[in-house]
Design an enzyme around this catalytic site. Sequence first.
Site, PDB file in Angstrom:
ATOM      1  N   GLU A 116      -2.516   0.631   8.492  1.00 30.75           N
ATOM      2  CA  GLU A 116      -3.530  -0.226   7.880  1.00 30.75           C
ATOM      3  C   GLU A 116      -3.143  -1.691   8.002  1.00 30.75           C
ATOM      4  O   GLU A 116      -1.968  -2.035   7.969  1.00 30.75           O
ATOM      5  CB  GLU A 116      -3.615   0.078   6.374  1.00 30.75           C
ATOM      6  CG  GLU A 116      -4.091   1.466   6.065  1.00 30.75           C
ATOM      7  CD  GLU A 116      -4.149   1.723   4.555  1.00 30.75           C
ATOM      8  OE1 GLU A 116      -4.052   0.762   3.764  1.00 30.75           O
ATOM      9  OE2 GLU A 116      -4.310   2.886   4.185  1.00 30.75           O
ATOM     10  N   CYS A 129      -2.541  -9.200   5.986  1.00 27.15           N
ATOM     11  CA  CYS A 129      -1.511  -8.328   5.407  1.00 27.15           C
ATOM     12  C   CYS A 129      -1.255  -7.208   6.413  1.00 27.15           C
ATOM     13  O   CYS A 129      -2.176  -6.495   6.792  1.00 27.15           O
ATOM     14  CB  CYS A 129      -1.995  -7.773   4.069  1.00 27.15           C
ATOM     15  SG  CYS A 129      -0.823  -6.613   3.338  1.00 27.15           S
ATOM     16  N   CYS A 136       6.781   5.178   5.039  1.00 26.33           N
ATOM     17  CA  CYS A 136       7.903   4.406   4.498  1.00 26.33           C
ATOM     18  C   CYS A 136       8.942   5.378   3.964  1.00 26.33           C
ATOM     19  O   CYS A 136       8.608   6.426   3.419  1.00 26.33           O
ATOM     20  CB  CYS A 136       7.403   3.499   3.368  1.00 26.33           C
ATOM     21  SG  CYS A 136       8.692   2.423   2.691  1.00 26.33           S
ATOM     22  N   CYS A 140       9.410   4.624  -3.234  1.00 21.37           N
ATOM     23  CA  CYS A 140       9.062   4.064  -4.552  1.00 21.37           C
ATOM     24  C   CYS A 140       8.011   4.989  -5.188  1.00 21.37           C
ATOM     25  O   CYS A 140       7.013   5.331  -4.543  1.00 21.37           O
ATOM     26  CB  CYS A 140       8.526   2.642  -4.401  1.00 21.37           C
ATOM     27  SG  CYS A 140       9.715   1.539  -3.600  1.00 21.37           S
ATOM     28  N   CYS A 143       4.043   4.315  -5.223  1.00 21.23           N
ATOM     29  CA  CYS A 143       3.420   3.744  -4.015  1.00 21.23           C
ATOM     30  C   CYS A 143       2.879   4.840  -3.098  1.00 21.23           C
ATOM     31  O   CYS A 143       3.538   5.865  -2.892  1.00 21.23           O
ATOM     32  CB  CYS A 143       4.465   2.898  -3.277  1.00 21.23           C
ATOM     33  SG  CYS A 143       3.901   2.247  -1.700  1.00 21.23           S
ATOM     34  N   CYS A 359      -2.010  -0.886  -0.378  1.00 22.08           N
ATOM     35  CA  CYS A 359      -1.467  -0.386   0.878  1.00 22.08           C
ATOM     36  C   CYS A 359      -1.232   1.116   0.864  1.00 22.08           C
ATOM     37  O   CYS A 359      -0.747   1.673  -0.094  1.00 22.08           O
ATOM     38  CB  CYS A 359      -0.183  -1.133   1.241  1.00 22.08           C
ATOM     39  SG  CYS A 359       1.098  -0.956   0.001  1.00 22.08           S
TER      40      CYS A 359
HETATM   41  N1  SAH Z   1       8.339  -2.292   1.373  1.00 19.89           N
HETATM   42  C1  SAH Z   1       8.004  -3.619   0.949  1.00 19.89           C
HETATM   43  C2  SAH Z   1       6.492  -3.910   1.092  1.00 19.89           C
HETATM   44  C3  SAH Z   1       5.674  -3.050   0.174  1.00 19.89           C
HETATM   45  S1  SAH Z   1       4.036  -3.515  -0.222  1.00 19.89           S
HETATM   46  C4  SAH Z   1       8.452  -3.836  -0.477  1.00 19.89           C
HETATM   47  O1  SAH Z   1       8.923  -2.890  -1.094  1.00 19.89           O
HETATM   48  O2  SAH Z   1       8.351  -4.958  -0.959  1.00 19.89           O
HETATM   49  C5  SAH Z   1       4.125  -4.971  -1.156  1.00 19.89           C
HETATM   50  C6  SAH Z   1       4.243  -4.814  -2.675  1.00 19.89           C
HETATM   51  O3  SAH Z   1       3.245  -3.969  -3.234  1.00 19.89           O
HETATM   52  C7  SAH Z   1       5.586  -4.222  -3.100  1.00 19.89           C
HETATM   53  O4  SAH Z   1       6.089  -4.969  -4.174  1.00 19.89           O
HETATM   54  C8  SAH Z   1       5.205  -2.842  -3.544  1.00 19.89           C
HETATM   55  O5  SAH Z   1       6.132  -2.293  -4.416  1.00 19.89           O
HETATM   56  C9  SAH Z   1       3.847  -3.078  -4.157  1.00 19.89           C
HETATM   57  N2  SAH Z   1       3.008  -1.889  -4.304  1.00 19.89           N
HETATM   58  C10 SAH Z   1       3.023  -0.770  -3.571  1.00 19.89           C
HETATM   59  N3  SAH Z   1       2.120   0.121  -4.042  1.00 19.89           N
HETATM   60  C11 SAH Z   1       1.514  -0.454  -5.089  1.00 19.89           C
HETATM   61  C12 SAH Z   1       0.500  -0.041  -6.012  1.00 19.89           C
HETATM   62  N4  SAH Z   1      -0.067   1.138  -5.918  1.00 19.89           N
HETATM   63  N5  SAH Z   1       0.132  -0.904  -6.969  1.00 19.89           N
HETATM   64  C13 SAH Z   1       0.712  -2.132  -7.047  1.00 19.89           C
HETATM   65  N6  SAH Z   1       1.672  -2.569  -6.246  1.00 19.89           N
HETATM   66  C14 SAH Z   1       2.085  -1.749  -5.266  1.00 19.89           C
END
Ligand code: SAH
Length: 369
Positions: A116, A129, A136, A140, A143, A359
């Site tokens: 995406e 973005c 990944c 987390c 996510c 994302c």
């Molecule tokens: N791997 C990278 C990029 C992730 S996306 C990282 O960990 O930073 C960018 C941000 O969005 C990250 O802080 C991630 O934790 C957050 N994120 C991911 N899924 C999310 C969700 N469902 N709601 C809010 N933030 C989210």
Amino acid sequence: MLGRSRGTGYNPIMIVPLPTVAPTAPKLALFDQPTESLRQWLDEHGQPPLRARQIRRWVLECRAQAFADMSDLPKKLREELEQSFDLFSTQVDRHLVSRDGTNKLLLRTHDQHLIECVLIPEEGRFTACISTQVGCAMGCVFCASGLNGVARNLTAGEILEQLVRLRNLTPPDRRLTHIVVMGIGEPLANLDNLLQALAVAGDKHGLGIGARHITISTVGLPAKIRRLADLGKQYHLAVSLHAPNDLLRTEIVPTNAQTGIPEILAAADYFFQTTGRQVTFEYVVLGGRNDQPIHARQLVNLLRGRKAHVNLIPWNAVSDLSFRRPRDEDLNGFIEHLRRHGVSVTVRRRKGADIDAACGQLRRERSQE
Ligand code: SAH
């Protein structure tokens, strides 16, 4: 000659008809060709090396969508290029436009993976973005991107291609102004390919986006943060902190078990000292889990003495995951506590909510279809 046996035991009993169109060799992805390889290909096709610059200008600056558009190249060359290269190696599987103007592209890679990328128009800006991996590995727990692990890194070309495709969605007289590497994947786990793509993005004959307008978001890989700092570039670093103590962070961000907050903060400090760029700490706000007064107090203590910025991201719902968004009073209390103690804080506005811009969500739904 026709019908003559070749004398090596060739004695046909049955003639298997050949396909009328010979199977085409897989094409090379144009965006993944180093300039040197493209020049060599051009040389083999009797063309001067300057053609490489022309092709690059057509794609990066003039928004060509096909080799046929490259009107100052000889027609025969355009046809040969078409036979040998994919100008775009991905296909657009879905293009969604939100009521707020956010565009999301779901792209299908040549090996059938989905990724995406999102274009976010805001006052005077166009922010792209982008994703760096198929899935990944960080896991987390809140996510969508990591729910099925990681399949592979994206190539530099696939990363660049997202930028070019998003740029092509902006009005003809406008360009991308900002990049956030906050799509699917952990950017620092694919740093070499990302840096190659960003180098083209930053070039004045590329997409012309300055490093200061490029934000790289990481789960917090200390050694890679230090490597990024040592590049001497002005990229903006965002670190996904998400919790103010190791116990809670390891629950939410499993990779924290190997790193721990102190090591991440030390790397972030090094980044600031080396580049002079203030680091942003992202903090996904999970209702009831990390948004209570004790967490705000701990966060203030953790960041004390640092020139840092906190970006709160109220959790975007992901189907099958049982977190909730924070209550307004909890979120406001959290913000107030940070501000009262001199911590600079913003709350990320929600963009493209109606098109699942968070994302990994759309990709996940589409793969489940
Ligand atoms: N791997 C990278 C990029 C992730 S996306 C990282 O960990 O930073 C960018 C941000 O969005 C990250 O802080 C991630 O934790 C957050 N994120 C991911 N899924 C999310 C969700 N469902 N709601 C809010 N933030 C989210």
